[in-house]
Design a protein around this motif. Structure first.
Motif, PDB file in Angstrom:
ATOM      1  N   THR A  53     -19.450 -24.135  23.801  1.00 33.78           N
ATOM      2  CA  THR A  53     -19.949 -23.011  23.370  1.00 33.78           C
ATOM      3  C   THR A  53     -20.147 -23.853  21.810  1.00 33.78           C
ATOM      4  O   THR A  53     -19.752 -24.961  21.618  1.00 33.78           O
ATOM      5  N   GLU A  54     -20.232 -23.474  20.854  1.00 32.51           N
ATOM      6  CA  GLU A  54     -20.604 -23.691  19.230  1.00 32.51           C
ATOM      7  C   GLU A  54     -19.765 -24.436  19.167  1.00 32.51           C
ATOM      8  O   GLU A  54     -18.889 -25.714  18.298  1.00 32.51           O
ATOM      9  N   GLU A  56     -16.797 -25.065  20.461  1.00 32.74           N
ATOM     10  CA  GLU A  56     -15.845 -26.019  21.276  1.00 32.74           C
ATOM     11  C   GLU A  56     -16.666 -27.775  20.921  1.00 32.74           C
ATOM     12  O   GLU A  56     -16.836 -28.608  20.960  1.00 32.74           O
ATOM     13  N   GLY A  82     -27.744 -21.664  23.155  1.00 30.24           N
ATOM     14  CA  GLY A  82     -26.186 -22.940  22.962  1.00 30.24           C
ATOM     15  C   GLY A  82     -26.102 -23.620  21.696  1.00 30.24           C
ATOM     16  O   GLY A  82     -25.954 -22.569  21.215  1.00 30.24           O
TER      17      GLY A  82
END
Length: 178
Positions: A53-54, A56, A82
């Motif tokens: 994810t952005e 993470e 993503g």
């Protein structure tokens, strides 16, 4: 580029060199990779998901201080969009913030690169491993010759000398991360 061509080994060699110089790493491995052995190293943030994810990714890149490099193994497996915008921004201006990006992808992926890989391709820097066609030199902004294709050898890659612009052969050291 065929399986076993040395993409992950090349990234592993780069990782060992960068860590030895004190550079922190953010390692993205959307499938099993020898780079996952770096997870326990204190200078490494590992993202082993096929679709990080952005949040993470931002947390991994923002952790700590000092220079860092994002290493992406099997870059052709990361889905778009993503973290595409985040990677594209790092390719474009990360150097100003002390952040580099290096990726391993197939020649076919780089030939038709989209998104962040397209931005990376425009940098015209890299190593060609086991090129299968004359057109693969386009990734580095050079034309390969038939002799260069015939003379390729395991454990070696082709890159462009930044001073002369000439295509040169380089040895890829074997690195065991495990």
């Amino acid at each position: 580029m065929t399986p076993g061509s040395g993409r992950s080994t090349t990234l592993a060699s780069l990782a060992v060199s960068l860590l030895a110089s004190g550079t922190r790493l953010v390692v993205l491995t959307p499938r099993d990779s020898p780079l996952r052995a770096l997870e326990a190293h204190p200078g490494v943030q590992l993202l082993a998901s096929r679709a990080p994810t952005e949040a993470e990714f931002a947390a991994a890149v923002g952790a700590g201080s000092g220079p860092r490099v994002v290493l992406v193994d099997d870059a052709d497996l990361l889905p778009l969009p993503g973290i595409d915008q985040d990677l594209r921004a790092l390719v474009g201006s990360g150097r100003e913030r002390g952040i580099g990006v290096a990726a391993a992808a197939t020649g076919d992926t780089m030939a038709g690169a989209r998104g962040w890989l397209s931005a990376l391709k425009r940098q015209r820097k890299g190593v060609l491993l086991d090129p299968q066609s004359l057109m693969e030199g386009d990734v580095l902004g050079v034309r390969l010759t038939h002799a260069q294709l015939r003379n390729r050898r395991p454990g070696r890659g082709l890159t462009v000398d930044p001073r002369s612009g000439e295509l040169i052969s380089v040895q890829i050291p074997q690195t065991d991360l495990g």
